[in-house]
Write an enzyme that holds these catalytic residues in place. Structure first.
Site, PDB file in Angstrom:
ATOM      1  N   ASN A 472       0.801  -1.219   0.000  1.00 19.18           N
ATOM      2  CA  ASN A 472       0.000   0.000   0.000  1.00 19.18           C
ATOM      3  C   ASN A 472       0.841   1.280   0.000  1.00 19.18           C
ATOM      4  O   ASN A 472       0.281   2.371  -0.050  1.00 19.18           O
ATOM      5  CB  ASN A 472      -0.974   0.008   1.178  1.00 19.18           C
ATOM      6  CG  ASN A 472      -2.237  -0.774   0.856  1.00 19.18           C
ATOM      7  OD1 ASN A 472      -2.386  -1.287  -0.244  1.00 19.18           O
ATOM      8  ND2 ASN A 472      -3.150  -0.871   1.800  1.00 19.18           N
ATOM      9  N   TYR A 473       2.175   1.139   0.053  1.00 17.42           N
ATOM     10  CA  TYR A 473       3.044   2.276  -0.259  1.00 17.42           C
ATOM     11  C   TYR A 473       3.562   2.056  -1.683  1.00 17.42           C
ATOM     12  O   TYR A 473       4.747   1.913  -1.928  1.00 17.42           O
ATOM     13  CB  TYR A 473       4.222   2.363   0.711  1.00 17.42           C
ATOM     14  CG  TYR A 473       3.873   2.762   2.122  1.00 17.42           C
ATOM     15  CD1 TYR A 473       2.595   3.191   2.474  1.00 17.42           C
ATOM     16  CD2 TYR A 473       4.841   2.723   3.128  1.00 17.42           C
ATOM     17  CE1 TYR A 473       2.290   3.556   3.770  1.00 17.42           C
ATOM     18  CE2 TYR A 473       4.546   3.094   4.435  1.00 17.42           C
ATOM     19  CZ  TYR A 473       3.274   3.503   4.750  1.00 17.42           C
ATOM     20  OH  TYR A 473       2.979   3.867   6.048  1.00 17.42           O
TER      21      TYR A 473
END
Length: 532
Positions: A472-473
């Site tokens: 999710n980064y």
């Protein structure tokens, strides 16, 4: 002749009153083909939910959930169509109608994909925008909630707060993040040391598969449920929503923010933090923000400890006086408030105890900034001289900040293969963060390079074989997939960094549920290579 003229004038005026987009859209064969199929399958006219590039509302619909201004320029590739479903049946029809048209099918819930993969592609593509699927149904009696993929975390927290002041949910601190991407990618927040990730608190889910079927956990099976509990929803289908388990929170929690600089002991504090943050009382989440700044005309690094403690101020002050005296925490640094107010505080809201809770219902549409993010994981304590050299490098580069997020507690107790996210035993996660204001290719190139240089500098201090990263980064620097003949090999590069050994199981599930690789993006899970 005179009797027909009023009729002619009426239809001529009606023709003039129709928007030009009615004609320009109708001359688009892709739009026509999709819209006819979509309307037929849903048995209702669907023009209001399908936008081609000539629709006057197209730009506002596209821009509403673009959160990275780097991908909000005139030269950014734009989707041929944007579809805005309002029901599960709409999603099912959209999948079935898009498949024969051979366009890349991007899925967007909140638009916070850091590298824009939910709404940008270098190949012709559609965007399925889930922002209208935003129901949040909270059941305090059984301490659960059904959350639609297009809801935001702020809406989730607000709806829980409406029903209970002693329940919460462990998820992120940014209220405009969409549930679909956040949970399907793992979902972490400031209660992960107490309750684990968002996906450690899932009960059920609903997904539309490649055949347009609407499946729940029972009908999709445990393999697919496991895959969308941290493996990313966009590889396997369209996640419609999740049923989650709410968690108990005390009536009073404590927050604080304390700054130190190199000249006031930041090196010792950050070095010691590595042994405290991941091992302290699991009710404490103690984040460390590192930022190069100029202070009194001298370049330095500011280290800011930002905390949520699920308890009273006296207790956390006493705890850290013993465990991290370098922080020099005092009670006057602390503020006691409700858990919901702490969510407002973590969103940098001033006067969090006084502000109207409804601010969390504001989606802050069409607001973006220029940014780049990267990630790393640290498995062993960075030595003191390593922290010193890091600070010097940050000052030399001048702009890139770091966020150290402690793990430990509940996280360390969960098996690495319990969900696709394997980084359970790490001490902490690093986010590399740089924002800027100016729209300039040269400036952008400079800041992207800064982030890459610092990431390279950190190689000796972080995990290896593989070097780990957090899905999710999103970071396309670590590899992208063209989905050609080398798709598996290309996918394995970033896949091992995001998922470790769990990548193998994800590939098998992907191959079983979507063998034609319809659901794909530049960093999706590939299918197994076909045997010659």
């Amino acid at each position: 002749m005179l009797t027909t003229r009023p009729t002619f004038v009426f239809f001529f005026l009606l023709f003039l009153s129709l928007p030009l987009s009615s004609f320009s859209q109708s001359s688009n064969p892709v739009y026509n083909s999709f819209l006819k199929c979509f309307s037929d399958k849903t048995k209702t006219p669907q023009a209001q939910n399908v936008f081609s590039q000539t629709n006057p509302s197209y730009s506002s619909v596209l821009r509403a959930y673009i959160r990275n201004a780097r991908f909000n320029t005139s030269s950014t590739p734009k989707p041929t169509l944007i579809i805005t479903p309002r029901s599960a049946g709409h999603v099912s029809a959209a999948v079935l109608c898009a498949k024969p048209l051979n366009f890349v099918f991007k899925i967007r819930s909140g638009g916070h994909d850091y590298d824009g993969l939910s709404y940008v592609s270098d190949k012709p593509f559609f965007v399925l925008d889930l922002s209208n699927l935003r129901d949040v149904t909270v059941n305090i009696a059984d301490q659960t909630a059904w959350i639609s993929a297009g809801a935001t975390l702020g809406e989730v927290y607000y709806r829980i707060w409406e029903k209970s002041k002693v329940h919460g949910f462990p998820a992120g601190v940014c209220p405009t993040v969409g549930v679909g991407g956040h949970l399907s990618g793992g979902g972490y927040g400031n209660m992960l040391r107490k309750f684990g990730l968002s996906v450690d608190n899932l009960i059920d889910a609903k997904i539309v598969d490649v055949n347009g079927r609407i499946l729940d956990r029972k009908s999709m099976g445990e393999d697919l449920f496991w895959a969308i509990s941290g493996g990313g929803g966009g590889s396997f289908g369209v996640v419609l929503g999740y049923k989650v388990k709410l968690v108990p929170v005390p009536r009073v929690v404590t927050v604080f923010r304390v700054e130190q600089f190199i000249e006031s002991g930041a090196v010792d504090m950050v070095h010691k933090w590595q042994s405290v943050g991941p091992r302290t009382d699991r009710n404490l989440f103690l984040r460390m923000l590192l930022q190069p700044v100029t202070r009194n005309k001298v370049q330095t690094v500011r280290a800011t400890a930002v905390a949520l403690f699920l308890g009273r101020a006296d207790d956390v002050v006493s705890l850290l006086r013993k465990e991290l005296p370098e922080l020099a925490l005092k009670k006057e640094n602390c503020t006691e408030m409700t858990w919901f107010q702490s969510a407002l505080w973590w969103d940098n809201r001033l006067n969090a105890t006084l502000i109207d809770p409804k601010v969390f219902l504001d989606r802050n549409l069409d607001s973006s900034r220029f940014l780049k993010r990267k990630s790393d994981y640290v498995a062993t304590v960075i030595p003191r001289d390593g922290i010193e050299s890091l600070f010097k490098k940050m000052i030399e580069l001048g702009k890139v900040g770091l966020v150290f997020n402690p793990y430990g507690g509940k996280m360390a107790e969960i098996a690495e293969d319990a969900t696709p996210l394997p980084h359970r035993k790490m001490l902490f996660k690093i986010q590399y963060s740089v924002n800027w204001q100016e729209s300039s290719p040269e400036i952008e190139k400079g800041f992207l390079n800064q982030s890459r240089v610092l990431h390279s500098f950190m190689t000796e201090f972080v995990s290896n074989n593989p070097r780990r990263a957090y899905l999710n980064y999103r970071d396309v620097d670590i590899g992208v997939n063209d989905h050609g003949p080398n798709s598996y090999k290309e996918g394995e590069v970033y896949g091992r960094m995001y998922f470790g050994k769990n990548f193998d199981r994800l590939v098998k599930i992907k191959t079983a549920v979507d063998p034609g690789n319809f659901f794909r993006n530049e960093q999706s899970i590939p299918t197994l290579p076909s045997k010659a």
